[in-house]
Design a protein around this motif. Structure first.
Motif, short mmCIF file in Angstrom:
data_model
loop_
_atom_site.label_atom_id
_atom_site.label_comp_id
_atom_site.label_asym_id
_atom_site.label_seq_id
_atom_site.Cartn_x
_atom_site.Cartn_y
_atom_site.Cartn_z
N LEU A 118 -10.50 9.72 43.09
CA LEU A 118 -11.61 8.77 42.82
C LEU A 118 -11.32 8.27 41.87
CD1 LEU A 118 -14.92 10.23 43.78
CD2 LEU A 118 -13.83 8.56 45.01
N SER A 119 -9.72 7.96 41.56
CA SER A 119 -9.19 7.56 39.99
C SER A 119 -9.50 5.97 40.14
CB SER A 119 -8.02 7.49 39.83
OG SER A 119 -6.92 6.63 41.37
N THR A 120 -9.24 5.03 39.64
CA THR A 120 -9.43 3.91 38.79
C THR A 120 -8.19 2.96 39.93
OG1 THR A 120 -9.98 4.17 36.70
CG2 THR A 120 -9.17 2.33 37.41
N VAL A 121 -8.81 1.89 40.74
CA VAL A 121 -8.23 0.91 41.50
C VAL A 121 -7.63 0.18 40.62
CG1 VAL A 121 -8.77 -0.48 44.20
CG2 VAL A 121 -10.07 2.02 43.58
N PRO A 122 -6.75 -1.46 40.89
CA PRO A 122 -6.43 -2.29 39.87
C PRO A 122 -8.01 -3.30 40.23
CG PRO A 122 -4.26 -1.02 40.99
CD PRO A 122 -5.61 0.19 41.57
N ALA A 123 -7.58 -4.12 39.45
CA ALA A 123 -8.50 -5.24 39.31
C ALA A 123 -7.89 -6.19 40.91
CB ALA A 123 -8.53 -6.32 38.48
N GLY A 124 -9.15 -6.45 41.47
CA GLY A 124 -8.63 -7.41 43.13
C GLY A 124 -8.51 -6.27 44.27
N GLN A 125 -8.43 -4.96 44.04
CA GLN A 125 -8.03 -4.63 44.69
C GLN A 125 -8.95 -3.45 45.61
OE1 GLN A 125 -3.95 -4.69 45.99
NE2 GLN A 125 -4.74 -6.30 44.85
N ALA A 126 -8.91 -2.34 46.79
CA ALA A 126 -9.24 -1.33 47.47
C ALA A 126 -8.74 -0.36 47.58
CB ALA A 126 -9.76 -1.95 48.29
N ARG A 127 -8.78 1.15 47.38
CA ARG A 127 -8.47 2.18 47.87
C ARG A 127 -8.61 2.80 49.92
NH1 ARG A 127 -9.03 5.84 44.25
NH2 ARG A 127 -6.97 4.93 43.35
N LEU A 128 -7.48 2.19 50.68
CA LEU A 128 -8.10 3.22 51.70
C LEU A 128 -7.58 4.23 52.03
CD1 LEU A 128 -8.85 2.75 54.85
CD2 LEU A 128 -7.09 1.36 55.36
N VAL A 129 -7.91 5.56 51.85
CA VAL A 129 -7.51 6.79 52.17
C VAL A 129 -7.87 7.25 53.48
CG1 VAL A 129 -7.89 9.05 51.92
CG2 VAL A 129 -7.63 7.90 50.12
N VAL A 130 -6.88 7.75 55.15
CA VAL A 130 -6.68 8.33 56.05
C VAL A 130 -6.02 9.35 56.02
CG1 VAL A 130 -6.62 7.43 58.43
CG2 VAL A 130 -6.67 5.62 57.04
N ARG A 131 -7.63 10.36 57.13
CA ARG A 131 -7.67 11.94 57.26
C ARG A 131 -7.43 11.68 59.08
NH1 ARG A 131 -12.21 12.38 52.72
NH2 ARG A 131 -9.76 12.82 51.16
N HIS A 132 -6.72 12.37 58.95
CA HIS A 132 -6.22 12.95 60.60
C HIS A 132 -6.72 14.05 60.94
CE1 HIS A 132 -4.74 13.50 64.95
NE2 HIS A 132 -3.65 13.43 64.39
N THR A 133 -8.55 13.78 61.43
CA THR A 133 -8.80 15.55 61.95
C THR A 133 -9.27 15.56 63.38
OG1 THR A 133 -10.45 14.32 61.04
CG2 THR A 133 -9.95 16.35 59.43
N ALA A 134 -7.89 14.51 63.68
CA ALA A 134 -8.46 14.50 65.36
C ALA A 134 -7.19 16.07 66.33
CB ALA A 134 -7.86 13.29 65.93
N ALA A 135 -8.19 16.07 67.43
CA ALA A 135 -7.26 16.65 68.60
C ALA A 135 -5.84 15.94 68.85
CB ALA A 135 -7.62 17.45 69.38
N ALA A 136 -4.95 15.41 68.23
CA ALA A 136 -4.25 14.39 68.81
C ALA A 136 -2.86 14.57 68.40
CB ALA A 136 -4.98 12.96 68.48
N PRO A 137 -1.78 13.71 68.57
CA PRO A 137 -0.32 14.26 67.86
C PRO A 137 -0.37 13.29 66.89
CG PRO A 137 -0.11 13.74 70.59
CD PRO A 137 -1.42 13.67 70.06
N ALA A 138 0.70 13.41 65.80
CA ALA A 138 0.92 12.53 65.12
C ALA A 138 0.62 10.58 64.75
CB ALA A 138 2.34 12.59 64.91
N VAL A 139 0.22 10.21 64.23
CA VAL A 139 -0.37 8.37 64.95
C VAL A 139 0.48 7.41 63.77
CG1 VAL A 139 -2.17 10.25 65.89
CG2 VAL A 139 -2.90 9.16 63.65
N ASP A 140 -0.19 6.74 63.57
CA ASP A 140 0.68 5.64 62.68
C ASP A 140 -0.79 4.70 62.37
OD1 ASP A 140 3.26 6.39 62.66
OD2 ASP A 140 3.85 5.21 63.57
N VAL A 141 -1.24 3.59 61.46
CA VAL A 141 -2.55 3.66 61.07
C VAL A 141 -1.80 1.95 60.93
CG1 VAL A 141 -4.22 3.42 59.80
CG2 VAL A 141 -4.00 5.57 59.99
N LEU A 142 -2.44 1.09 61.59
CA LEU A 142 -2.36 -0.22 61.75
C LEU A 142 -3.30 -1.14 60.86
CD1 LEU A 142 -1.85 -0.27 65.52
CD2 LEU A 142 0.55 1.00 63.82
N ALA A 143 -2.60 -2.22 60.39
CA ALA A 143 -3.68 -3.43 59.80
C ALA A 143 -2.56 -4.32 59.86
CB ALA A 143 -3.41 -2.98 58.17
N GLY A 144 -3.74 -5.03 60.79
CA GLY A 144 -3.67 -6.51 60.88
C GLY A 144 -1.69 -6.71 62.95
#
Length: 266
Positions: A118-144
């Motif tokens: 919960l540290s400071t986020v730069p102005a105009g920005q946002a933080r995205l945190v993804v947690r892998h807690t599923a019964a599945a192999p390693a994954v990639d997170v896609l944006a667009g």
């Protein structure tokens, strides 16, 4: 005991009386075990009643110190019988953490604590945190449609800083771009941290996402016009840390969870 109804879902979260705010830690609970409503006990007292899968409870302030956590099938009388999961966690003063009941990569119930950034986020920005807690192999997170976070395995988390706005997000098997979850539009408010939990089982076709957002993390100046124009770059935080059971948080949260998996798989 003091109780508080949370999140409009009729969940009752009970906590012990607290002396002063600095002697507490803030905790959320994510239920990521498909098809199994549960009751959650903290220090022998029922804290969550009929806690439904794919939901979040909290945050609630808990007294700093060792907390004993046990997860039972919903409506088990007075925590009798064998718990699905049980463990102990040391909540440090000033901590912000999330405790996730989920399936490990092999599909067995697990209980994993994460420290919430919960540290400071730069102005105009946002933080995205993804947690892998599923019964599945390693994954990639896609944006667009392009990889944003790669090689994320269970249980682990990865974070990135992105322009605030709406992004088309998806989860794919590591090294591929064929989504197993999504794509779906994900709104990232300016000055916020959004925590996304992949839950469920790939083999059983029950993959899902559980998400919550924490606002008010603006950098200076606040209120810069936000938005993610086409082609806007995303800045991934160097490295991703597995949230393995053990000591977490560099003095922010120490959590030692000793799991004794008893009973049938959910």
């Amino acid at each position: 005991m003091i109780g508080a109804t949370l999140l409009g879902g009729g969940l009752l979260l009970a906590t012990a009386p607290m002396a002063v705010a600095q002697d507490t830690g803030s905790v959320r609970v994510v239920h990521g075990i498909p098809g199994q409503p549960v009751d959650v006990y903290v220090d022998g007292e029922r804290a969550l009643d009929d806690f439904e899968p794919a939901t979040v409870a909290g945050p609630v302030d808990l007294p700093a110190g060792a907390r004993e956590v046990a997860v039972f099938p919903a409506d088990a009388p007075d925590a009798s019988g064998t718990p699905l999961l049980e463990g102990s966690a040391d909540v440090a003063a000033g901590a912000s953490a999330t405790l996730v009941a989920h399936l490990d990569e092999q599909g067995q119930p697990a209980l994993t604590p994460f420290v919430d950034d919960l540290s400071t986020v730069p102005a105009g920005q946002a933080r995205l945190v993804v947690r892998h807690t599923a019964a599945a192999p390693a994954v990639d997170v896609l944006a667009g449609g392009a990889p944003l976070l790669t090689g994320l395995s269970n249980p682990g988390e990865a974070s990135a800083t992105a322009p605030a706005g709406t992004v088309s997000a998806a989860v794919a098997a590591s090294g591929t771009t064929d989504p197993v979850i999504g794509p779906a539009d994900l709104t990232l408010p300016e000055g916020s941290a959004t925590f996304v939990h992949a839950i469920g089982s790939l083999d059983e076709g029950s993959l899902d996402l559980v998400t919550f957002t924490v606002d008010g993390l603006h950098g200076s100046p606040s209120g810069v016009p936000s938005g993610a124009p086409s082609g806007a770059p995303y800045e991934a935080t160097p490295g991703w840390a597995p949230a393995a059971i053990g000591v977490l948080g560099a003095g922010v949260l120490g959590a030692a969870v000793l799991l004794r998996r008893r009973g049938a798989r959910s």
